[in-house]
Design a protein around this motif. Structure first.
Motif, PDB file in Angstrom:
ATOM      1  N   TYR A  20      12.761 -27.241  15.882  1.00 43.33           N
ATOM      2  CA  TYR A  20      12.680 -28.059  14.678  1.00 43.33           C
ATOM      3  C   TYR A  20      13.791 -27.662  13.714  1.00 43.33           C
ATOM      4  N   GLU A  21      14.542 -28.644  13.248  1.00 44.64           N
ATOM      5  CA  GLU A  21      15.607 -28.431  12.264  1.00 44.64           C
ATOM      6  C   GLU A  21      15.278 -29.317  11.058  1.00 44.64           C
ATOM      7  N   ASN A  22      14.900 -28.729   9.945  1.00 47.13           N
ATOM      8  CA  ASN A  22      14.445 -29.495   8.790  1.00 47.13           C
ATOM      9  C   ASN A  22      15.431 -30.577   8.376  1.00 47.13           C
ATOM     10  N   SER A  23      16.716 -30.299   8.360  1.00 45.44           N
ATOM     11  CA  SER A  23      17.690 -31.288   7.878  1.00 45.44           C
ATOM     12  C   SER A  23      17.792 -32.505   8.802  1.00 45.44           C
ATOM     13  N   PHE A  24      17.382 -32.374  10.070  1.00 44.64           N
ATOM     14  CA  PHE A  24      17.433 -33.491  11.007  1.00 44.64           C
ATOM     15  C   PHE A  24      16.046 -34.045  11.339  1.00 44.64           C
ATOM     16  N   ASP A  25      15.005 -33.231  11.277  1.00 46.56           N
ATOM     17  CA  ASP A  25      13.703 -33.600  11.820  1.00 46.56           C
ATOM     18  C   ASP A  25      12.618 -33.902  10.784  1.00 46.56           C
ATOM     19  N   ASN A  26      12.858 -33.678   9.514  1.00 42.84           N
ATOM     20  CA  ASN A  26      11.856 -33.959   8.497  1.00 42.84           C
ATOM     21  C   ASN A  26      11.915 -35.454   8.178  1.00 42.84           C
ATOM     22  N   MET A  27      11.262 -36.239   9.022  1.00 44.08           N
ATOM     23  CA  MET A  27      11.348 -37.695   8.931  1.00 44.08           C
ATOM     24  C   MET A  27      10.834 -38.232   7.590  1.00 44.08           C
ATOM     25  N   ARG A  28       9.785 -37.661   7.066  1.00 45.66           N
ATOM     26  CA  ARG A  28       9.240 -38.128   5.783  1.00 45.66           C
ATOM     27  C   ARG A  28      10.273 -37.914   4.676  1.00 45.66           C
ATOM     28  N   GLU A  29      10.864 -36.731   4.614  1.00 46.07           N
ATOM     29  CA  GLU A  29      11.862 -36.434   3.586  1.00 46.07           C
ATOM     30  C   GLU A  29      13.078 -37.341   3.722  1.00 46.07           C
ATOM     31  N   ILE A  30      13.524 -37.577   4.940  1.00 44.46           N
ATOM     32  CA  ILE A  30      14.683 -38.447   5.169  1.00 44.46           C
ATOM     33  C   ILE A  30      14.364 -39.880   4.730  1.00 44.46           C
ATOM     34  N   ALA A  31      13.176 -40.370   5.091  1.00 43.63           N
ATOM     35  CA  ALA A  31      12.798 -41.742   4.739  1.00 43.63           C
ATOM     36  C   ALA A  31      12.673 -41.931   3.231  1.00 43.63           C
ATOM     37  N   LEU A  32      12.231 -40.904   2.518  1.00 47.62           N
ATOM     38  CA  LEU A  32      12.028 -41.023   1.076  1.00 47.62           C
ATOM     39  C   LEU A  32      13.270 -40.676   0.250  1.00 47.62           C
ATOM     40  N   ALA A  33      14.303 -40.146   0.888  1.00 48.43           N
ATOM     41  CA  ALA A  33      15.535 -39.793   0.173  1.00 48.43           C
ATOM     42  C   ALA A  33      16.176 -41.062  -0.394  1.00 48.43           C
ATOM     43  N   PRO A  34      16.836 -40.958  -1.560  1.00 48.43           N
ATOM     44  CA  PRO A  34      17.363 -42.143  -2.228  1.00 48.43           C
ATOM     45  C   PRO A  34      18.343 -42.978  -1.401  1.00 48.43           C
ATOM     46  N   ASN A  35      19.249 -42.385  -0.707  1.00 48.36           N
ATOM     47  CA  ASN A  35      20.203 -43.196   0.063  1.00 48.36           C
ATOM     48  C   ASN A  35      21.036 -42.328   0.993  1.00 48.36           C
ATOM     49  N   THR A  36      20.432 -41.358   1.602  1.00 48.56           N
ATOM     50  CA  THR A  36      21.189 -40.459   2.456  1.00 48.56           C
ATOM     51  C   THR A  36      20.561 -40.380   3.835  1.00 48.56           C
TER      52      THR A  36
END
Length: 103
Positions: A20-36
């Motif tokens: 698990y790599e947080n910067s690639f695998d944290n799908m919830r955080e990625i989906a909720l990020a403003p535009n990244t």
């Protein structure tokens, strides 16, 4: 296109294997990020292990994963890295792991 909410909301429908790599695998955080990180460049190669070693040898990123596995719509193996601008690049291709082992 990746739907980060799907993976998080449907853990019974998605199988992940590998580190698990947080910067690639944290799908919830990625989906909720403003535009990244909402767009991921995806490339296919004839031999995933050889391509991973080639990228390692080039020393073009400090953020390179090992080979991982995911199964949501279809199963596949892949690795990811980020370019100097922070864009995520995913490489998938032919790979046969040794039993229970990833690179």
């Amino acid at each position: 296109m990746m739907n980060g909410h799907f993976d998080t909301d449907n853990p019974d429908k998605v199988i992940h294997k590998g580190e698990y790599e947080n910067s690639f695998d944290n799908m919830r955080e990625i989906a909720l990020a403003p535009n990244t990180h909402k767009f991921v460049l995806n490339f296919w190669t004839e031999d995933l292990k050889i391509e991973l070693e080639r990228i390692r040898t080039l020393d073009i990123t400090d953020n390179l994963t090992k080979i991982k596995y995911v199964c949501n719509v279809r199963p596949y193996y892949y690795f990811q890295f980020s370019d100097p601008d922070g864009n995520i690049i995913e490489v998938t291709g032919k790979y046969t792991p040794k039993e229970g082992q990833f690179v």
